[in-house]
Design an enzyme around this catalytic site. Structure first.
Site, PDB file in Angstrom:
ATOM      1  N   LYS A  22       6.748 -15.299   4.710  1.00 21.94           N
ATOM      2  CA  LYS A  22       7.296 -13.523   5.183  1.00 21.94           C
ATOM      3  C   LYS A  22       7.324 -12.786   6.210  1.00 21.94           C
ATOM      4  O   LYS A  22       7.866 -12.234   6.024  1.00 21.94           O
ATOM      5  CB  LYS A  22       6.783 -12.934   3.729  1.00 21.94           C
ATOM      6  CG  LYS A  22       7.255 -11.549   3.486  1.00 21.94           C
ATOM      7  CD  LYS A  22       6.112 -10.739   2.185  1.00 21.94           C
ATOM      8  CE  LYS A  22       4.374 -10.220   2.272  1.00 21.94           C
ATOM      9  NZ  LYS A  22       4.137  -9.262   3.463  1.00 21.94           N
ATOM     10  N   ASN A  23       6.197 -12.822   6.422  1.00 19.42           N
ATOM     11  CA  ASN A  23       5.661 -11.575   7.377  1.00 19.42           C
ATOM     12  C   ASN A  23       6.202 -12.482   9.166  1.00 19.42           C
ATOM     13  O   ASN A  23       6.605 -11.674   9.756  1.00 19.42           O
ATOM     14  CB  ASN A  23       4.074 -11.423   7.915  1.00 19.42           C
ATOM     15  CG  ASN A  23       3.680 -10.574   6.928  1.00 19.42           C
ATOM     16  OD1 ASN A  23       4.699 -10.213   5.922  1.00 19.42           O
ATOM     17  ND2 ASN A  23       2.402 -10.742   6.395  1.00 19.42           N
ATOM     18  N   CYS A 115       1.886  -1.527   0.318  1.00 18.07           N
ATOM     19  CA  CYS A 115      -0.146  -2.367   0.105  1.00 18.07           C
ATOM     20  C   CYS A 115      -0.296  -0.964   0.436  1.00 18.07           C
ATOM     21  O   CYS A 115      -0.543  -0.586   2.061  1.00 18.07           O
ATOM     22  CB  CYS A 115      -0.152  -3.353   0.395  1.00 18.07           C
ATOM     23  SG  CYS A 115       0.472  -5.060  -0.684  1.00 18.07           S
ATOM     24  N   ARG A 120      -2.941   3.736   7.034  1.00 14.75           N
ATOM     25  CA  ARG A 120      -1.761   2.338   7.475  1.00 14.75           C
ATOM     26  C   ARG A 120      -0.658   3.128   8.534  1.00 14.75           C
ATOM     27  O   ARG A 120       0.428   3.567   8.125  1.00 14.75           O
ATOM     28  CB  ARG A 120      -0.760   1.997   7.062  1.00 14.75           C
ATOM     29  CG  ARG A 120      -1.985   0.279   5.863  1.00 14.75           C
ATOM     30  CD  ARG A 120      -0.524   0.011   5.141  1.00 14.75           C
ATOM     31  NE  ARG A 120      -0.136  -1.734   5.530  1.00 14.75           N
ATOM     32  CZ  ARG A 120       0.041  -1.688   5.451  1.00 14.75           C
ATOM     33  NH1 ARG A 120       0.476  -2.425   3.960  1.00 14.75           N
ATOM     34  NH2 ARG A 120       0.913  -3.564   5.612  1.00 14.75           N
ATOM     35  N   ASP A 301      -4.907 -11.504   5.526  1.00 18.11           N
ATOM     36  CA  ASP A 301      -4.195 -11.536   4.145  1.00 18.11           C
ATOM     37  C   ASP A 301      -5.096 -12.324   3.369  1.00 18.11           C
ATOM     38  O   ASP A 301      -4.854 -12.499   2.240  1.00 18.11           O
ATOM     39  CB  ASP A 301      -3.314 -11.961   4.415  1.00 18.11           C
ATOM     40  CG  ASP A 301      -2.539 -10.673   5.038  1.00 18.11           C
ATOM     41  OD1 ASP A 301      -2.911  -9.138   5.082  1.00 18.11           O
ATOM     42  OD2 ASP A 301      -1.507 -10.844   5.715  1.00 18.11           O
ATOM     43  N   ARG A 394       6.398  -9.866  -4.018  1.00 24.13           N
ATOM     44  CA  ARG A 394       7.466  -9.190  -2.607  1.00 24.13           C
ATOM     45  C   ARG A 394       6.565  -9.935  -1.758  1.00 24.13           C
ATOM     46  O   ARG A 394       7.291 -10.172  -0.778  1.00 24.13           O
ATOM     47  CB  ARG A 394       6.059  -8.027  -2.437  1.00 24.13           C
ATOM     48  CG  ARG A 394       7.329  -6.547  -3.384  1.00 24.13           C
ATOM     49  CD  ARG A 394       6.514  -5.629  -3.262  1.00 24.13           C
ATOM     50  NE  ARG A 394       5.880  -5.597  -1.479  1.00 24.13           N
ATOM     51  CZ  ARG A 394       4.728  -5.175  -1.004  1.00 24.13           C
ATOM     52  NH1 ARG A 394       3.971  -4.987  -2.059  1.00 24.13           N
ATOM     53  NH2 ARG A 394       4.838  -5.638   0.421  1.00 24.13           N
TER      54      ARG A 394
HETATM   55  C1  EPZ Z   1       0.942  -7.110   8.900  1.00 28.14           C
HETATM   56  O1  EPZ Z   1       0.952  -5.446   8.638  1.00 28.14           O
HETATM   57  C2  EPZ Z   1       1.137  -7.915   7.551  1.00 28.14           C
HETATM   58  N1  EPZ Z   1       2.671  -6.923   7.133  1.00 28.14           N
HETATM   59  C3  EPZ Z   1      -0.198  -7.456   6.732  1.00 28.14           C
HETATM   60  O2  EPZ Z   1       0.393  -8.402   5.915  1.00 28.14           O
HETATM   61  C4  EPZ Z   1      -1.425  -7.785   7.677  1.00 28.14           C
HETATM   62  O3  EPZ Z   1      -2.269  -8.037   6.804  1.00 28.14           O
HETATM   63  C5  EPZ Z   1      -1.806  -7.107   8.679  1.00 28.14           C
HETATM   64  O4  EPZ Z   1       0.020  -7.191   9.248  1.00 28.14           O
HETATM   65  C6  EPZ Z   1      -2.943  -7.402   9.943  1.00 28.14           C
HETATM   66  O5  EPZ Z   1      -2.521  -9.385  10.075  1.00 28.14           O
HETATM   67  C7  EPZ Z   1       3.578  -7.649   7.658  1.00 28.14           C
HETATM   68  O6  EPZ Z   1       3.821  -8.752   8.691  1.00 28.14           O
HETATM   69  C8  EPZ Z   1       4.944  -6.666   6.677  1.00 28.14           C
HETATM   70  P1  EPZ Z   1      -1.100  -4.207  11.885  1.00 28.14           P
HETATM   71  P2  EPZ Z   1       1.035  -4.314   9.678  1.00 28.14           P
HETATM   72  O7  EPZ Z   1      -0.646  -2.755  11.982  1.00 28.14           O
HETATM   73  O8  EPZ Z   1       1.875  -4.878  10.970  1.00 28.14           O
HETATM   74  C9  EPZ Z   1      -4.091   0.035  12.450  1.00 28.14           C
HETATM   75  C10 EPZ Z   1       1.172  -8.863   3.593  1.00 28.14           C
HETATM   76  O9  EPZ Z   1       0.219  -8.956   2.401  1.00 28.14           O
HETATM   77  N2  EPZ Z   1      -2.385   0.432  12.861  1.00 28.14           N
HETATM   78  O10 EPZ Z   1      -1.389  -5.102  12.734  1.00 28.14           O
HETATM   79  O11 EPZ Z   1       0.782  -3.116   9.066  1.00 28.14           O
HETATM   80  C11 EPZ Z   1      -3.502  -0.442  10.321  1.00 28.14           C
HETATM   81  O12 EPZ Z   1      -4.665   0.802   9.919  1.00 28.14           O
HETATM   82  C12 EPZ Z   1       0.464  -8.051   4.603  1.00 28.14           C
HETATM   83  O13 EPZ Z   1       1.320  -9.807   4.179  1.00 28.14           O
HETATM   84  C13 EPZ Z   1      -3.176   2.040  13.495  1.00 28.14           C
HETATM   85  O14 EPZ Z   1      -3.663   2.214  12.762  1.00 28.14           O
HETATM   86  O15 EPZ Z   1      -0.430  -4.921  10.325  1.00 28.14           O
HETATM   87  C14 EPZ Z   1      -4.470  -1.357  10.335  1.00 28.14           C
HETATM   88  O16 EPZ Z   1      -5.954  -1.099   9.905  1.00 28.14           O
HETATM   89  C15 EPZ Z   1      -0.063  -6.785   3.867  1.00 28.14           C
HETATM   90  N3  EPZ Z   1      -1.792   2.220  13.556  1.00 28.14           N
HETATM   91  C16 EPZ Z   1      -4.558  -2.210  12.114  1.00 28.14           C
HETATM   92  O17 EPZ Z   1      -4.253  -1.345  12.351  1.00 28.14           O
HETATM   93  C17 EPZ Z   1      -0.556   1.827  14.083  1.00 28.14           C
HETATM   94  O18 EPZ Z   1       0.406   2.201  14.178  1.00 28.14           O
HETATM   95  C18 EPZ Z   1      -3.631  -3.600  11.685  1.00 28.14           C
HETATM   96  O19 EPZ Z   1      -2.903  -3.225  11.326  1.00 28.14           O
HETATM   97  C19 EPZ Z   1      -0.409   0.505  12.942  1.00 28.14           C
HETATM   98  C20 EPZ Z   1      -1.340  -0.114  12.782  1.00 28.14           C
END
Ligand code: EPZ
Length: 422
Positions: A22-23, A115, A120, A301, A394
């Site tokens: 998915k991702n 989620c 986020r 995840d 989803r």
């Molecule tokens: C991706 O989310 C995945 N989603 C998530 O999968 C996965 O858990 C996550 O990466 C971590 O591996 C998709 O690919 C669609 P991040 P993403 O930006 O991109 C902080 C699932 O269950 N952050 O790496 O949202 C954030 O709050 C889902 O399939 C900021 O502070 O993850 C978090 O604490 C859920 N500012 C950390 O970084 C930003 O601008 C990691 O988030 C962006 C992120």
């Protein structure tokens, strides 16, 4: 939307096919905004997140052609979505920002949903696109970005998956060269880079923390098959390790799953890599410790499915969640089944091996929902898992079907809130 009926299960055996990730697929789909030529993504999984993103891309003027599991996408004159409503349903919708900006110099997107596993924010996405020349402002819950993208240097304070993807999707069509430092290294990022290069982009440093992008005037179409879903495969491994079964996961990619495989082996599962994928046999017996980290560390995840496994293991397993600040919601639901779990801030202590009994529980988020199906399989009797927001569908294509093919008794039924509340 959905309610899952799960009955106790002692043994899983047989084989299942792992779907595309998915991702990986969602960011690839956003690349349909980058070119007039069709990009064809093969083996697209049947997920509601995919359908939602297709609806969003449709609103952005992207042409969409589905042929079996293949989806072709292209756009002559893309635009920001007219209704912002759909964007609040899913996190990955924010990934239209980079390509829209690169192609048209303008993007307006509502703050994304997905989620509720943490705050986020999308500050790193915005900072990155600003470093490439965009001007951003926030009005009534939507971000507007404007400006012609030119090459620039970006340092990410955290190797955010989404921010790395958004910046890449913009930088490939920017005027000049860009560099992303402290970029995410997840397999899904590597897949996006390879896909963009197949479209004529020039990205180097793939798989490392520094990505170099030489902006192109235009990109062309391609045909691409995304990587297998390492989280779906990991969830199935946890399910198998909870029982004394023998399961073959066809199409699983062990090289993307080292941290998870290591933990499962530490817990006592026997896992063998073979030409067709991964085979797991033997019941896991030892409790373990998990600290979630950015790739190649242990994936956040997989934290919830591993917690379901820990419920079956005699002794205390420890989970430290460092990525998302609110990702233990499933623990509360596991307690309803009789689990002994203590949460202290970002640490969960699971005292496994306690008797579990079926109950009515809730799906709190995508991975938490899947973990509750596994926990229900470990509980005596029958568990009813309510998923009114459709979290599980989803991100998992027919998880009940996959588990049932291995001998579990999991069925999905239509959701009737009145009956459930009464
Ligand atoms: C991706 O989310 C995945 N989603 C998530 O999968 C996965 O858990 C996550 O990466 C971590 O591996 C998709 O690919 C669609 P991040 P993403 O930006 O991109 C902080 C699932 O269950 N952050 O790496 O949202 C954030 O709050 C889902 O399939 C900021 O502070 O993850 C978090 O604490 C859920 N500012 C950390 O970084 C930003 O601008 C990691 O988030 C962006 C992120």
């Amino acid at each position: 939307m959905a309610i899952y009926r799960i009955r106790h299960c002692e043994r899983l055996s047989g084989e299942v096919q792992i779907h595309s990730a998915k991702n990986a697929v969602l960011p690839l789909m956003c690349a349909g905004l980058l070119t007039r030529d069709p990009v064809t993504i093969e083996n697209v999984p049947c997920l509601t997140d995919v359908d939602t993103l297709l609806n969003i891309l449709d609103e952005c003027g992207v042409h969409i052609q589905r042929d079996g599991t293949s989806v072709a996408l292209w756009s002559e004159a893309p635009c920001s979505p007219t209704s912002q409503n759909l964007l609040s349903h899913m996190r990955a919708s924010v990934l239209i920002m980079g390509p829209l900006l690169a192609r048209t110099g303008y993007a307006r997107v509502a703050l994304p949903g997905g989620c509720a596993i943490g705050q986020r924010p999308i500050d790193l996405h915005i900072k990155g696109l600003e470093a490439l020349g965009a001007h951003a402002h926030l009005t009534s819950g939507a971000i507007t970005l404007q400006g012609e993208l030119r090459g620039g240097s970006v340092y990410l304070d955290f190797p955010s998956v989404g921010a790395t993807e958004n910046i890449l999707l913009g930088a490939v069509l920017a005027r000049g060269n860009s560099r992303i430092e402290n970029a995410a290294k997840e397999p899904e990022i590597v897949d996006l880079c390879k896909f963009l290069n197949a479209m004529g982009a020039k990205i180097e440093g793939i798989g490392t923390g520094t990505l170099y992008i030489e902006g192109q005037k235009q990109l062309h179409g391609c045909v691409y098959r995304p990587i297998p879903d390492r989280i779906e495969a990991g969830t199935m491994l946890c399910a198998a390790a909870m029982t004394d079964g023998s399961v073959l996961l066809r199409n699983a990619s062990p090289e993307h799953m080292r941290a998870v495989l290591f933990k499962l082996k530490e817990a006592g599962a026997i896992i063998k890599e073979c030409s067709s994928g991964l085979r797991i046999s033997g019941r896991a017996i030892h409790p373990f410790q998990v600290r979630t980290l950015a790739y190649p560390g242990f994936p956040t995840d997989m934290q919830a499915p591993m917690m379901a496994l820990a419920l079956r293991l005699q002794g205390t397993s420890v989970f430290l969640e460092t990525i998302f600040e609110n990702r233990f919601m499933h623990a509360r639901e596991m307690v309803r089944l009789g689990a002994h779990i203590r949460i202290e801030d970002r640490i969960a202590l699971v005292n496994g091996g306690q008797p579990l009994a079926g109950a009515t529980v809730n799906s709190t988020d995508l991975r938490g929902g899947a973990a509750m199906i596994l926990a229900g399989m470990a509980a005596e009797g029958e568990t009813m898992l309510q998923d009114p927001q459709g979290h599980i569908a989803r991100g998992y294509e027919d998880l009940p079907g996959m588990l049932s093919a291995l001998g579990a008794d999991v069925t999905v039924m239509d959701w009737n809130p009145e009956e459930a509340n009464g």
